[in-house]
Design a protein around this motif. Sequence first.
Motif, PDB file in Angstrom:
ATOM      1  N   THR A 166      32.181  59.473  47.655  1.00 59.89           N
ATOM      2  CA  THR A 166      31.226  58.381  47.549  1.00 59.89           C
ATOM      3  C   THR A 166      31.555  57.518  46.340  1.00 59.89           C
ATOM      4  O   THR A 166      31.740  58.021  45.237  1.00 59.89           O
ATOM      5  CB  THR A 166      29.794  58.930  47.417  1.00 59.89           C
ATOM      6  OG1 THR A 166      29.519  59.741  48.560  1.00 59.89           O
ATOM      7  CG2 THR A 166      28.785  57.810  47.320  1.00 59.89           C
TER       8      THR A 166
ATOM      9  N   TYR B  54      26.836  51.800  48.718  1.00 54.60           N
ATOM     10  CA  TYR B  54      27.991  52.629  48.406  1.00 54.60           C
ATOM     11  C   TYR B  54      29.014  52.494  49.529  1.00 54.60           C
ATOM     12  O   TYR B  54      28.719  51.957  50.603  1.00 54.60           O
ATOM     13  CB  TYR B  54      27.591  54.098  48.246  1.00 54.60           C
ATOM     14  CG  TYR B  54      27.292  54.822  49.538  1.00 54.60           C
ATOM     15  CD1 TYR B  54      28.255  55.629  50.136  1.00 54.60           C
ATOM     16  CD2 TYR B  54      26.054  54.708  50.170  1.00 54.60           C
ATOM     17  CE1 TYR B  54      27.984  56.299  51.320  1.00 54.60           C
ATOM     18  CE2 TYR B  54      25.783  55.369  51.348  1.00 54.60           C
ATOM     19  CZ  TYR B  54      26.749  56.165  51.922  1.00 54.60           C
ATOM     20  OH  TYR B  54      26.497  56.823  53.095  1.00 54.60           O
TER      21      TYR B  54
ATOM     22  N   ARG C 174      30.015  54.210  44.359  1.00 51.65           N
ATOM     23  CA  ARG C 174      28.859  53.320  44.237  1.00 51.65           C
ATOM     24  C   ARG C 174      29.326  51.874  44.205  1.00 51.65           C
ATOM     25  O   ARG C 174      30.283  51.533  43.533  1.00 51.65           O
ATOM     26  CB  ARG C 174      28.065  53.620  42.971  1.00 51.65           C
ATOM     27  CG  ARG C 174      27.502  55.025  42.904  1.00 51.65           C
ATOM     28  CD  ARG C 174      26.514  55.352  43.965  1.00 51.65           C
ATOM     29  NE  ARG C 174      25.357  54.483  43.938  1.00 51.65           N
ATOM     30  CZ  ARG C 174      24.463  54.430  44.904  1.00 51.65           C
ATOM     31  NH1 ARG C 174      24.570  55.195  45.950  1.00 51.65           N
ATOM     32  NH2 ARG C 174      23.446  53.624  44.830  1.00 51.65           N
ATOM     33  N   ARG C 175      28.656  51.002  44.936  1.00 51.77           N
ATOM     34  CA  ARG C 175      28.966  49.576  44.993  1.00 51.77           C
ATOM     35  C   ARG C 175      27.656  48.795  44.914  1.00 51.77           C
ATOM     36  O   ARG C 175      26.973  48.642  45.905  1.00 51.77           O
ATOM     37  CB  ARG C 175      29.668  49.211  46.305  1.00 51.77           C
ATOM     38  CG  ARG C 175      30.977  49.884  46.512  1.00 51.77           C
ATOM     39  CD  ARG C 175      32.064  49.068  45.868  1.00 51.77           C
ATOM     40  NE  ARG C 175      33.351  49.635  46.233  1.00 51.77           N
ATOM     41  CZ  ARG C 175      34.367  49.668  45.426  1.00 51.77           C
ATOM     42  NH1 ARG C 175      34.280  49.162  44.236  1.00 51.77           N
ATOM     43  NH2 ARG C 175      35.495  50.196  45.815  1.00 51.77           N
TER      44      ARG C 175
END
Length: 139
Positions: free
Chosen positions: A80, A87, A82-83
């Motif tokens: 994963t 994500y 994070r964005r």
Amino acid sequence: MRTAYLEGRSIAALARDHGVSRGAIRTAVADLLPDHIATEEESSAPGLPVTLDVPGKVADFLRVTELEPAERAALDQGVTVRRGQGYTLRVTAVYAVHRQLLARCRPLDGAQGAPAVPAQRKARREYEHRVSTLAPIGP
């Protein structure tokens, strides 16, 4: 920034130089150099595993979908990232598994009279674009 990155300058160094987070630099580099990234992915052989970012909305849908063991294993081993508010799931698998995952998320387009959620449809198209850059050359 693009030139410095291509010359081997680290993301951390670029972040310090520009006074922004490393995540901002990663995003900027990914946005500025999509052809560079696609070229690296295309150069891999079809039988070798490749790493693609699966948008979070697609990954969430696939997690509750019945999958083949190879597809499930690829998703479970994904990392994963994070964005912003969401994500992405960085999945390493062979081209065929990515194609199967893409085929399984077709309902996100609103097929068979089901209402389509625009964000999910966009996420599926984005993943489709990433997979299509991997299309094997030859028969």
